[in-house]
Design an enzyme around this catalytic site. Structure first.
Site, short mmCIF file in Angstrom:
data_model
loop_
_atom_site.label_atom_id
_atom_site.label_comp_id
_atom_site.label_asym_id
_atom_site.label_seq_id
_atom_site.Cartn_x
_atom_site.Cartn_y
_atom_site.Cartn_z
N SER A 134 0.86 -1.19 0.00
CA SER A 134 0.00 0.00 0.00
C SER A 134 0.90 1.23 0.00
O SER A 134 1.99 1.20 0.59
CB SER A 134 -0.88 0.02 1.25
OG SER A 134 -1.53 1.27 1.38
N TYR A 175 -1.28 -0.59 10.38
CA TYR A 175 -1.48 -1.07 9.01
C TYR A 175 -0.34 -0.57 8.10
O TYR A 175 0.25 -1.34 7.35
CB TYR A 175 -2.83 -0.56 8.49
CG TYR A 175 -3.07 -0.82 7.02
CD1 TYR A 175 -3.51 -2.07 6.58
CD2 TYR A 175 -2.89 0.19 6.07
CE1 TYR A 175 -3.74 -2.30 5.23
CE2 TYR A 175 -3.12 -0.04 4.72
CZ TYR A 175 -3.54 -1.29 4.31
OH TYR A 175 -3.77 -1.51 2.97
P1 NAP Z 1 -11.32 -6.42 0.81
O1 NAP Z 1 -12.24 -5.90 -0.22
O2 NAP Z 1 -11.61 -6.16 2.26
O3 NAP Z 1 -11.13 -8.00 0.59
C1 NAP Z 1 -10.29 -8.68 1.46
C2 NAP Z 1 -10.09 -10.09 0.96
O4 NAP Z 1 -9.11 -10.73 1.81
C3 NAP Z 1 -11.34 -10.94 1.04
O5 NAP Z 1 -11.30 -11.85 -0.03
C4 NAP Z 1 -11.19 -11.65 2.37
O6 NAP Z 1 -11.86 -12.93 2.42
C5 NAP Z 1 -9.68 -11.89 2.41
N1 NAP Z 1 -9.11 -12.05 3.73
C6 NAP Z 1 -9.18 -11.20 4.79
N2 NAP Z 1 -8.49 -11.70 5.85
C7 NAP Z 1 -7.99 -12.90 5.43
C8 NAP Z 1 -7.21 -13.91 6.06
N3 NAP Z 1 -6.81 -13.79 7.33
N4 NAP Z 1 -6.88 -15.01 5.33
C9 NAP Z 1 -7.28 -15.15 4.03
N5 NAP Z 1 -8.03 -14.23 3.40
C10 NAP Z 1 -8.38 -13.12 4.10
O7 NAP Z 1 -9.82 -5.85 0.58
P2 NAP Z 1 -9.15 -5.13 -0.70
O8 NAP Z 1 -9.44 -3.68 -0.61
O9 NAP Z 1 -9.45 -5.87 -1.94
O10 NAP Z 1 -7.61 -5.28 -0.29
C11 NAP Z 1 -6.77 -6.29 -0.83
C12 NAP Z 1 -5.33 -5.94 -0.50
O11 NAP Z 1 -5.04 -4.64 -1.02
C13 NAP Z 1 -5.03 -5.88 1.00
O12 NAP Z 1 -3.75 -6.39 1.26
C14 NAP Z 1 -5.06 -4.38 1.28
O13 NAP Z 1 -4.28 -4.03 2.39
C15 NAP Z 1 -4.49 -3.84 -0.01
N6 NAP Z 1 -4.81 -2.43 -0.24
C16 NAP Z 1 -6.11 -2.02 -0.40
C17 NAP Z 1 -6.38 -0.67 -0.59
C18 NAP Z 1 -7.79 -0.14 -0.76
O14 NAP Z 1 -7.97 1.09 -0.70
N7 NAP Z 1 -8.81 -0.98 -0.96
C19 NAP Z 1 -5.34 0.25 -0.62
C20 NAP Z 1 -4.03 -0.20 -0.45
C21 NAP Z 1 -3.78 -1.55 -0.28
P3 NAP Z 1 -13.43 -13.06 2.89
O15 NAP Z 1 -14.26 -12.53 1.73
O16 NAP Z 1 -13.59 -14.52 3.10
O17 NAP Z 1 -13.59 -12.23 4.12
#
Ligand code: NAP
Length: 248
Positions: free
Chosen positions: A143, A157
């Site tokens: 991130s 985080y």
């Molecule tokens: P999201 O929409 O909250 O989706 C999270 C995903 O991770 C879901 O598939 C969830 O599964 C799974 N998950 C959560 N905890 C887990 C665990 N302990 N073991 C296995 N799977 C797990 O998140 P996202 O926004 O797509 O983020 C994905 C990545 O991008 C993360 O690493 C996040 O830090 C990074 N990121 C996101 C943003 C943003 O603004 N969205 C910005 C920077 C970085 P379930 O559906 O089963 O709960």
């Protein structure tokens, strides 16, 4: 472009989901990991197949070593891996460090740091040529928070993603001679469920309009960068931290 077999952690929703479906569009086989949301993972499996690929859903918590080992064993049903996207990650409600409990800190580092290291380790064990692997690509999802620090919101985080950046740099050097490329994508404010899980459902839009590009990004825009790093088109990129952050 050659067909590939990949595993994506946290692929039931958000960025992981978008990457899985784009991979399906290239005819690739995708192991779709999730932790609790089986219906959402099954929907992604169907969407990958509809797009032209193969897919299976695999439950597992990336913070639990036995789950990670089981996840990689099950993924082998699709064939030997070419790539792994270390994507699963969590945030938490906004708090200054002075108020953070040890339980919160532990879970944050267990999922985002230990989980990333365990998944990268298992990926390396399978991809390196010296252990019979065929080389490949590991893409870690960090991130821009790693550089911005996320003050008053979640410095825990941000620090966890700093660790992911450092892992990317070190592992790329460790595995280069083994035919394995290691890179990270560093998203900015992306419109996914993660913000609601941190009790700020409007966060991507509230803050995203202040990004130089004037809006939050989409999961698909991040997935484009992930697919490039997985593909042979990025064959000389390793140890790269690729910001997809609208200029933030
Ligand atoms: P999201 O929409 O909250 O989706 C999270 C995903 O991770 C879901 O598939 C969830 O599964 C799974 N998950 C959560 N905890 C887990 C665990 N302990 N073991 C296995 N799977 C797990 O998140 P996202 O926004 O797509 O983020 C994905 C990545 O991008 C993360 O690493 C996040 O830090 C990074 N990121 C996101 C943003 C943003 O603004 N969205 C910005 C920077 C970085 P379930 O559906 O089963 O709960």
């Amino acid at each position: 472009m050659s067909r590939k077999t990949i595993l994506i952690t946290g692929a039931s929703r958000g960025i992981g989901r978008a990457a899985a479906i784009q991979a399906g569009g290239r005819g690739w086989s995708v192991a779709v990991n999730y932790v609790g949301n089986r219906d959402a993972a099954q929907d992604v499996v169907e969407a990958v197949k509809a797009a032209g690929g193969e897919a299976i859903a695999i439950q597992g918590d990336v913070a639990v070593e036995a789950d990670v080992l089981g996840m990689f064993e099950e993924a082998a049903r699709l064939g030997p891996l070419d790539g792994v996207v270390v994507n699963a990650g969590i945030v938490a409600p906004p708090q200054p460090l002075v108020d953070m409990s040890v339980e919160r800190l532990r879970r944050m580092f267990d999922v985002n740091v230990l989980g990333a290291y365990l998944c990268a380790r298992e990926a390396a064990r399978r991809l390196v040529r010296s252990r019979g692997g065929k080389g490949g690509s590991i893409v870690l999802i960090s991130s821009v928070a790693a550089s911005l620090g996320s003050p008053g919101e979640y410095v825990d985080y941000a620090g966890s993603k700093g660790a992911v950046d450092t892992l990317t740099k070190g592992l790329a050097k460790e595995l280069g001679a083994e035919g394995v490329r290691v890179n990270a994508v560093r998203p900015g404010l992306i419109d996914t469920d993660i913000h609601a899980s941190g009790l700020q459902p409007d966060r991507a839009w509230r803050l995203g309009v202040n990004a130089p590009l004037g809006r939050p990004g989409t999961a698909d825009e991040v997935a484009e960068a992930i697919l490039w790093l997985l593909s042979d088109a990025s064959s000389y990129a390793s140890g790269t931290l690729l910001d997809v952050s609208g200029g933030r």
